[in-house]
Design an enzyme around this catalytic site. Structure first.
Site, PDB file in Angstrom:
ATOM      1  N   CYS A   1     -10.335   0.327   8.197  1.00 22.96           N
ATOM      2  CA  CYS A   1      -9.763   1.598   8.649  1.00 22.96           C
ATOM      3  C   CYS A   1     -10.420   2.800   7.983  1.00 22.96           C
ATOM      4  CB  CYS A   1      -8.259   1.624   8.392  1.00 22.96           C
ATOM      5  SG  CYS A   1      -7.789   1.236   6.705  1.00 22.96           S
TER       6      CYS A   1
ATOM      7  N   GLU B   1       0.860  -1.203   0.000  1.00 27.94           N
ATOM      8  CA  GLU B   1       0.000   0.000   0.000  1.00 27.94           C
ATOM      9  C   GLU B   1       0.889   1.244   0.000  1.00 27.94           C
ATOM     10  OE1 GLU B   1      -2.357  -0.708   3.554  1.00 27.94           O
ATOM     11  OE2 GLU B   1      -3.537  -2.235   2.539  1.00 27.94           O
TER      12      GLU B   1
END
Lengths: 651, 651
Positions: free
Chosen positions: A416, A320
């Protein structure tokens, strides 16, 4: 330099009501596993837990109210904390006694889950007490603590709840006693920055210097001891907590060099911007010029070389992460919602360091595009990844694009982003202005009323606008002091035609680091600001290979995109010539009210080719067509289809 | 229908000498760990063993000549087998007593490593005898067996070595006794197809029907029992043999549906083409129309929808696999050397099923581009992955491109490609013609002499040419029979200007399924064939999003590319207009002798942009430039640099 703001804005109040009336109750149901939804993995990865949230139940088990095992990520607690933080901000603009009662109960639950010594983390309390702080590269213990502290500060400010603050102090004191350079202390950091942000906020609230010093310790320790996580892992020598984390390079954790030497944005994008946020906060707070320079370098690298036109960051799903300068693939990128939110956090701290409007430009870019795209218009579906180009069949059949969802899932295995976006939208009032000792920066154009305490006197600003639909903005400013106050109104980087009036007198707008600086004497004043917002063609630096020969259309802060719902399939075959008129129209009936842009273009006829893949002879024929564009944030609200931001531009 | 061919070709003899004098001795040193080289991982993956080859030592340990543990992949044995097969073919064109002695010794060693019951696999013999055939999804036991059988057939044919054939028969008989539908037999297949090819070759050599039937069992069993590997894994329940294989979908192994229902090319590309090769061989051998149809469908799907212009296949590194129709990214693809070699195997079998020149067209495309690109001009460096677009900095810094090497490594952790290419080049004589009962297909234009036994009489063909440098080809044909023989000379799919003469008489060339069919009466005849080979512009089906607005240049079978060594950095900024003249010149002094193509073009000025990423206003300026293109197979022989096949084409 306090600042109290109430928002009355059409655009934002719709979102803020969505947070209050959809996101918060919906997310509460999800956290309690009280709603039957499909939790998707954010990418094709066997290790992602996606059967349920279990986040509240984890606290109940840790608090001994219930029995069972922990479920979910090691950082599952943070979903609850971010929800609590969003609740806090929502209570500031819409009081709700029932919601406060629910949140108070959550605070009680968290307080029961806290251990005697202040330690707080349900995964380790339930599952592996003997491994506490022994595997910080993966454990997210301080990351979760940071989120709890942030939530506590917000909840205390919103409600005056003393218990939440005492739990936070106890946790922070515990961390200060365990981590640091002193003997017997752990001289190390968490794999995921966040505690630094929490400690800075707790310092700002309490004025307790210990928290500032501890934040500084964590920040300066980062990268000083690159082998720290490896040593911990070798000493722990058990099953990994998050499989695969150690296959990532040290850059992933920003552990490759000491933070003072970091001058590019490296590694996991969310971690990098969270680190930078705390670093900039510390630099602004302590007036540390060295750290401010580090922040500037990292910022420059992002803004000039590693950011998508949508304000997205993170060019690869693997880790990521950031990759390298000018590497901005449109269809395999990550552009996590949380990363753009973190970029906004970073920007607002940079504005404290120095009054340069470009920080607010990028804040606005990230906010109006990638951050808002993270949520469906219904407030109940969420993107983790925000692509600039999607073909649903490729997402379904090309494993390298399994993370690029063509529609927003109801929830995500790693959740998240949804609560992060809830807290961002609920606190957007805090981003409109940056008040300093002698000046007020206007960062965002949002209809609102604000009161500022500056050098002992009060300034009230009423901002009237219907932005970004219109660029006409009026500031009604009441300065109850005698000294003038500098109101620094942002001249957006994208604006090339604007005019201003001060108390009905036409002003000569000269850019001062990107601001129109208006000195407001005592008394009531009216500042008129008129920015022409029209659809514009944007080109990309030719060092970015992906966007050569392509054009992106934006109108003011909003980047536009072509969607399948309007333009059918094969968007790569669209051609928007440089001389085609871009006509803009506001449409109440589309996507909850958006401005659409229509243009004449050309479409390569995919059927003018016959069978087979390769052909020598004439190029395939193009035929005239209409192209409709919508704001990027609103895409994927009309079912599954293709989407594309960068379009071919015929000469 | 035997066929003996000797090659006298300039282009190919250089490669065949390289196999004999560089590849074979070099690879022998590598297999013996007798040379100090850098073994690279073919992609960034912690599980790839790359410290050494250890392949010969594994056999020595299994044969109890030495002590120690197995090292390397579970399929490490196959590196030795493919080397032995390459040696066999090389001995057929250049006898070498010393090399034969070395190979005989290898045969002795393999024979000693074979177990009493015929079982042969050093990994399981040394490391896990209790797990034999218990984890076929990963174990590659039958894959290795297939490669040994292929090598044995070749080595027996080259040298008459009886031992190698007896080891192969013993192994094949053992497999026939263990696998099948009968009671007590394992009714399952190997995760990686290859045994089927080996058994078919052993059948062709020995005429023993058992081997044909066993190959058919394995082929028809594929996909019939999709849960087979999962059941085996659950019953075995130990550490994986190759971590991660089970995360792949059933398509990866072509196990998703029974083979008779497979109508698209799915999964791991090498597996798919190996399966298809055996299937086409079986269909041609048994004249099975149903299976031939399956082969045709898979072929059509590859040729029309899933193949790169270079003859590369496999659009993603994840599972080294096919993805979906028209998904052909140029910079993240796999295009494994072995997969294109397998495509050539598949094509030659399809030509046995039916005389259609397109099979040979694609064979030629794969051979002259991706397969040959698999090796450096020095014969000692090898590509696993064959990209159509490379930027070295992206390979180094974007983990999603870690598999896209900008220069060929000296060896690879998974070393399947180098020896596969050695055996392909060494046996290229077998691909020039396909002799059938009443016709001879000319597949490839290679200077050579061949003798054919057809229906009891002999036909000799001498092919004179300097292809692909020139398209002038002469066939001197001696038919010692009285019946005419149909010589079907391929009309390349890329050719649009060609002329022919038969015995000095101008012929009217009419395409018969892509062939110029010349009936050759008894006696000596001279056929002249003149194909105009000029640089041509190729376009891609507009359904492929990656190549819109782009052009590829090819000359005859050779695809061309722009390389950094000639064109500097930022090849994405090159623009080759549709009306720019492509001038071709043979250059002895470049890359061992290649034809280069030069053209005038335009280059976007990357410095006409200033700092920053996005810009509204004029498009960046273009300036005139020269563009030089070289044949794709020869790229990356002049150090590290960018490379690009598809270039922007300005209108």
């Amino acid at each position: 330099m306090n600042n109290e703001t109430m928002i009355h804005d059409t655009f934002w109040n719709r979102y803020r009501k969505l947070v209050k009336h959809e996101m918060i109750p919906y997310q509460w149901d999800v956290l309690n596993d009280a709603i039957d939804i499909n939790i998707e993995k954010e990418r094709d990865d066997d290790f992602i837990p996606n059967e349920k949230s279990h986040a509240i139940e984890n606290f109940r088990i840790a608090a001994k109210r219930s029995q069972g095992d922990h479920y979910g990520w090691v950082f599952q607690d943070s979903d609850v904390y971010k929800w609590l933080e969003a609740v806090s901000y929502s209570l500031m603009y819409e009081w709700d006694e029932d919601l406060k009662k629910t949140a108070d109960d959550v605070v009680d639950l968290i307080s029961e889950a806290q251990e005697e010594d202040g330690y707080l983390n349900t995964y380790f309390t339930i599952k592996a007490p003997e491994r506490k702080y022994k595997r910080l590269g993966e454990s997210h213990e301080l990351y979760c603590a940071g989120h709890f502290i942030e939530a506590s500060v917000a909840y205390y400010e919103a409600t005056g709840n003393e218990k939440v603050l005492s739990v936070a102090r106890k946790l922070a004191d515990h961390i200060c006693s365990v981590f640091g350079e002193g003997e017997g202390k752990i001289c190390g950091v968490d794999g995921h920055e966040e505690i630094e942000i929490g400690l800075m906020k707790l310092y700002h609230l309490t004025g307790n210097d210990t928290y500032l010093k501890e934040a500084e310790f964590f920040l300066r320790q980062r990268g000083k001891d690159p082998e720290f996580f490896d040593r911990q892992k070798a000493a722990d020598a058990k099953d990994p907590i998050i499989a695969g984390v150690y296959t990532f390079p040290k850059k992933y954790f920003q552990m490759h060099v000491p933070v003072e030497q970091q001058d590019t944005a490296e590694g996991h994008a969310v971690r990098l911007v969270y680190m930078s946020t705390a670093l900039a906060d510390l630099a602004a707070t302590t007036n540390d010029k060295g750290l401010a320079d580090v922040c500037r370098k990292i910022w420059r690298n992002i803004a000039d070389k590693r950011m998508y036109i949508t304000g997205g960051i993170g060019s690869t799903v693997i880790g990521e992460a950031f990759t390298l300068d000018y590497d901005l693939p449109n269809d395999t990128m990550y552009c996590e919602t949380c990363a753009s939110i973190g970029l906004i956090f970073f920007a607002i701290q940079m504005l404290r360091i120095e009054s340069r409007s470009e920080y607010a430009d990028i804040m606005e870019r990230a906010l109006y595009n990638t951050a808002l795209a993270g949520m469906a218009l219904d407030g109940r579906h969420f993107f983790y990844v925000n692509p600039l180009e999607v073909v649903p069949e490729k997402s379904a059949n090309d494993p390298g694009k399994s993370h690029v969802k063509p529609v927003r899932p109801e929830w995500l295995g790693c959740a998240c982003c949804p609560p992060n976006l809830a807290r961002m939208i609920a606190s957007v009032d805090k981003y409109i202005y940056t008040a300093k000792e002698d000046e007020i920066l206007v960062n965002l154009f949002i209809r609102s009323e604000s009161d500022f305490e500056l050098n002992g006197h009060t300034v009230r600003i009423k901002q009237e606008c219907d932005y970004p639909r219109s660029g006409k903005i009026t500031f009604l400013v009441s300065n109850n002091g005698t000294n003038p106050v500098n109101l620094k109104i942002r001249i957006p980087g994208w604006a090339d035609d604007y005019a201003g009036k001060v108390d009905e007198k036409t002003a000569d707008i000269v850019s001062d680091n990107g601001y129109w600086n208006v000195a407001i004497p005592g008394g009531d004043h009216r500042i008129g600001y008129d920015i022409q917002i029209t659809p514009k063609r944007w080109y990309c630096n030719p060092k970015v290979s992906e966007n050569i020969g392509k054009v992106a259309i934006a109108r003011g802060p909003q980047v536009y995109c072509a969607e399948g719902a309007d333009n059918g399939i094969g968007l790569h075959n669209l051609n928007l010539p440089a001389d085609s008129e871009l006509s803009y129209e506001w449409r109440d009936d589309i996507l909850g009210g958006v401005g659409v842009i229509d243009a004449k273009g050309w479409r390569t006829d995919a059927n003018d080719f016959g069978e087979g893949l390769y052909y020598t002879g004439n190029r395939p024929r193009e035929e005239e067509c209409s192209i409709r564009l919508i704001p990027y944030y609103a895409w994927a609200n009309r079912g599954e289809g293709e989407m594309r931001v960068w379009l071919n531009e015929a000469k």
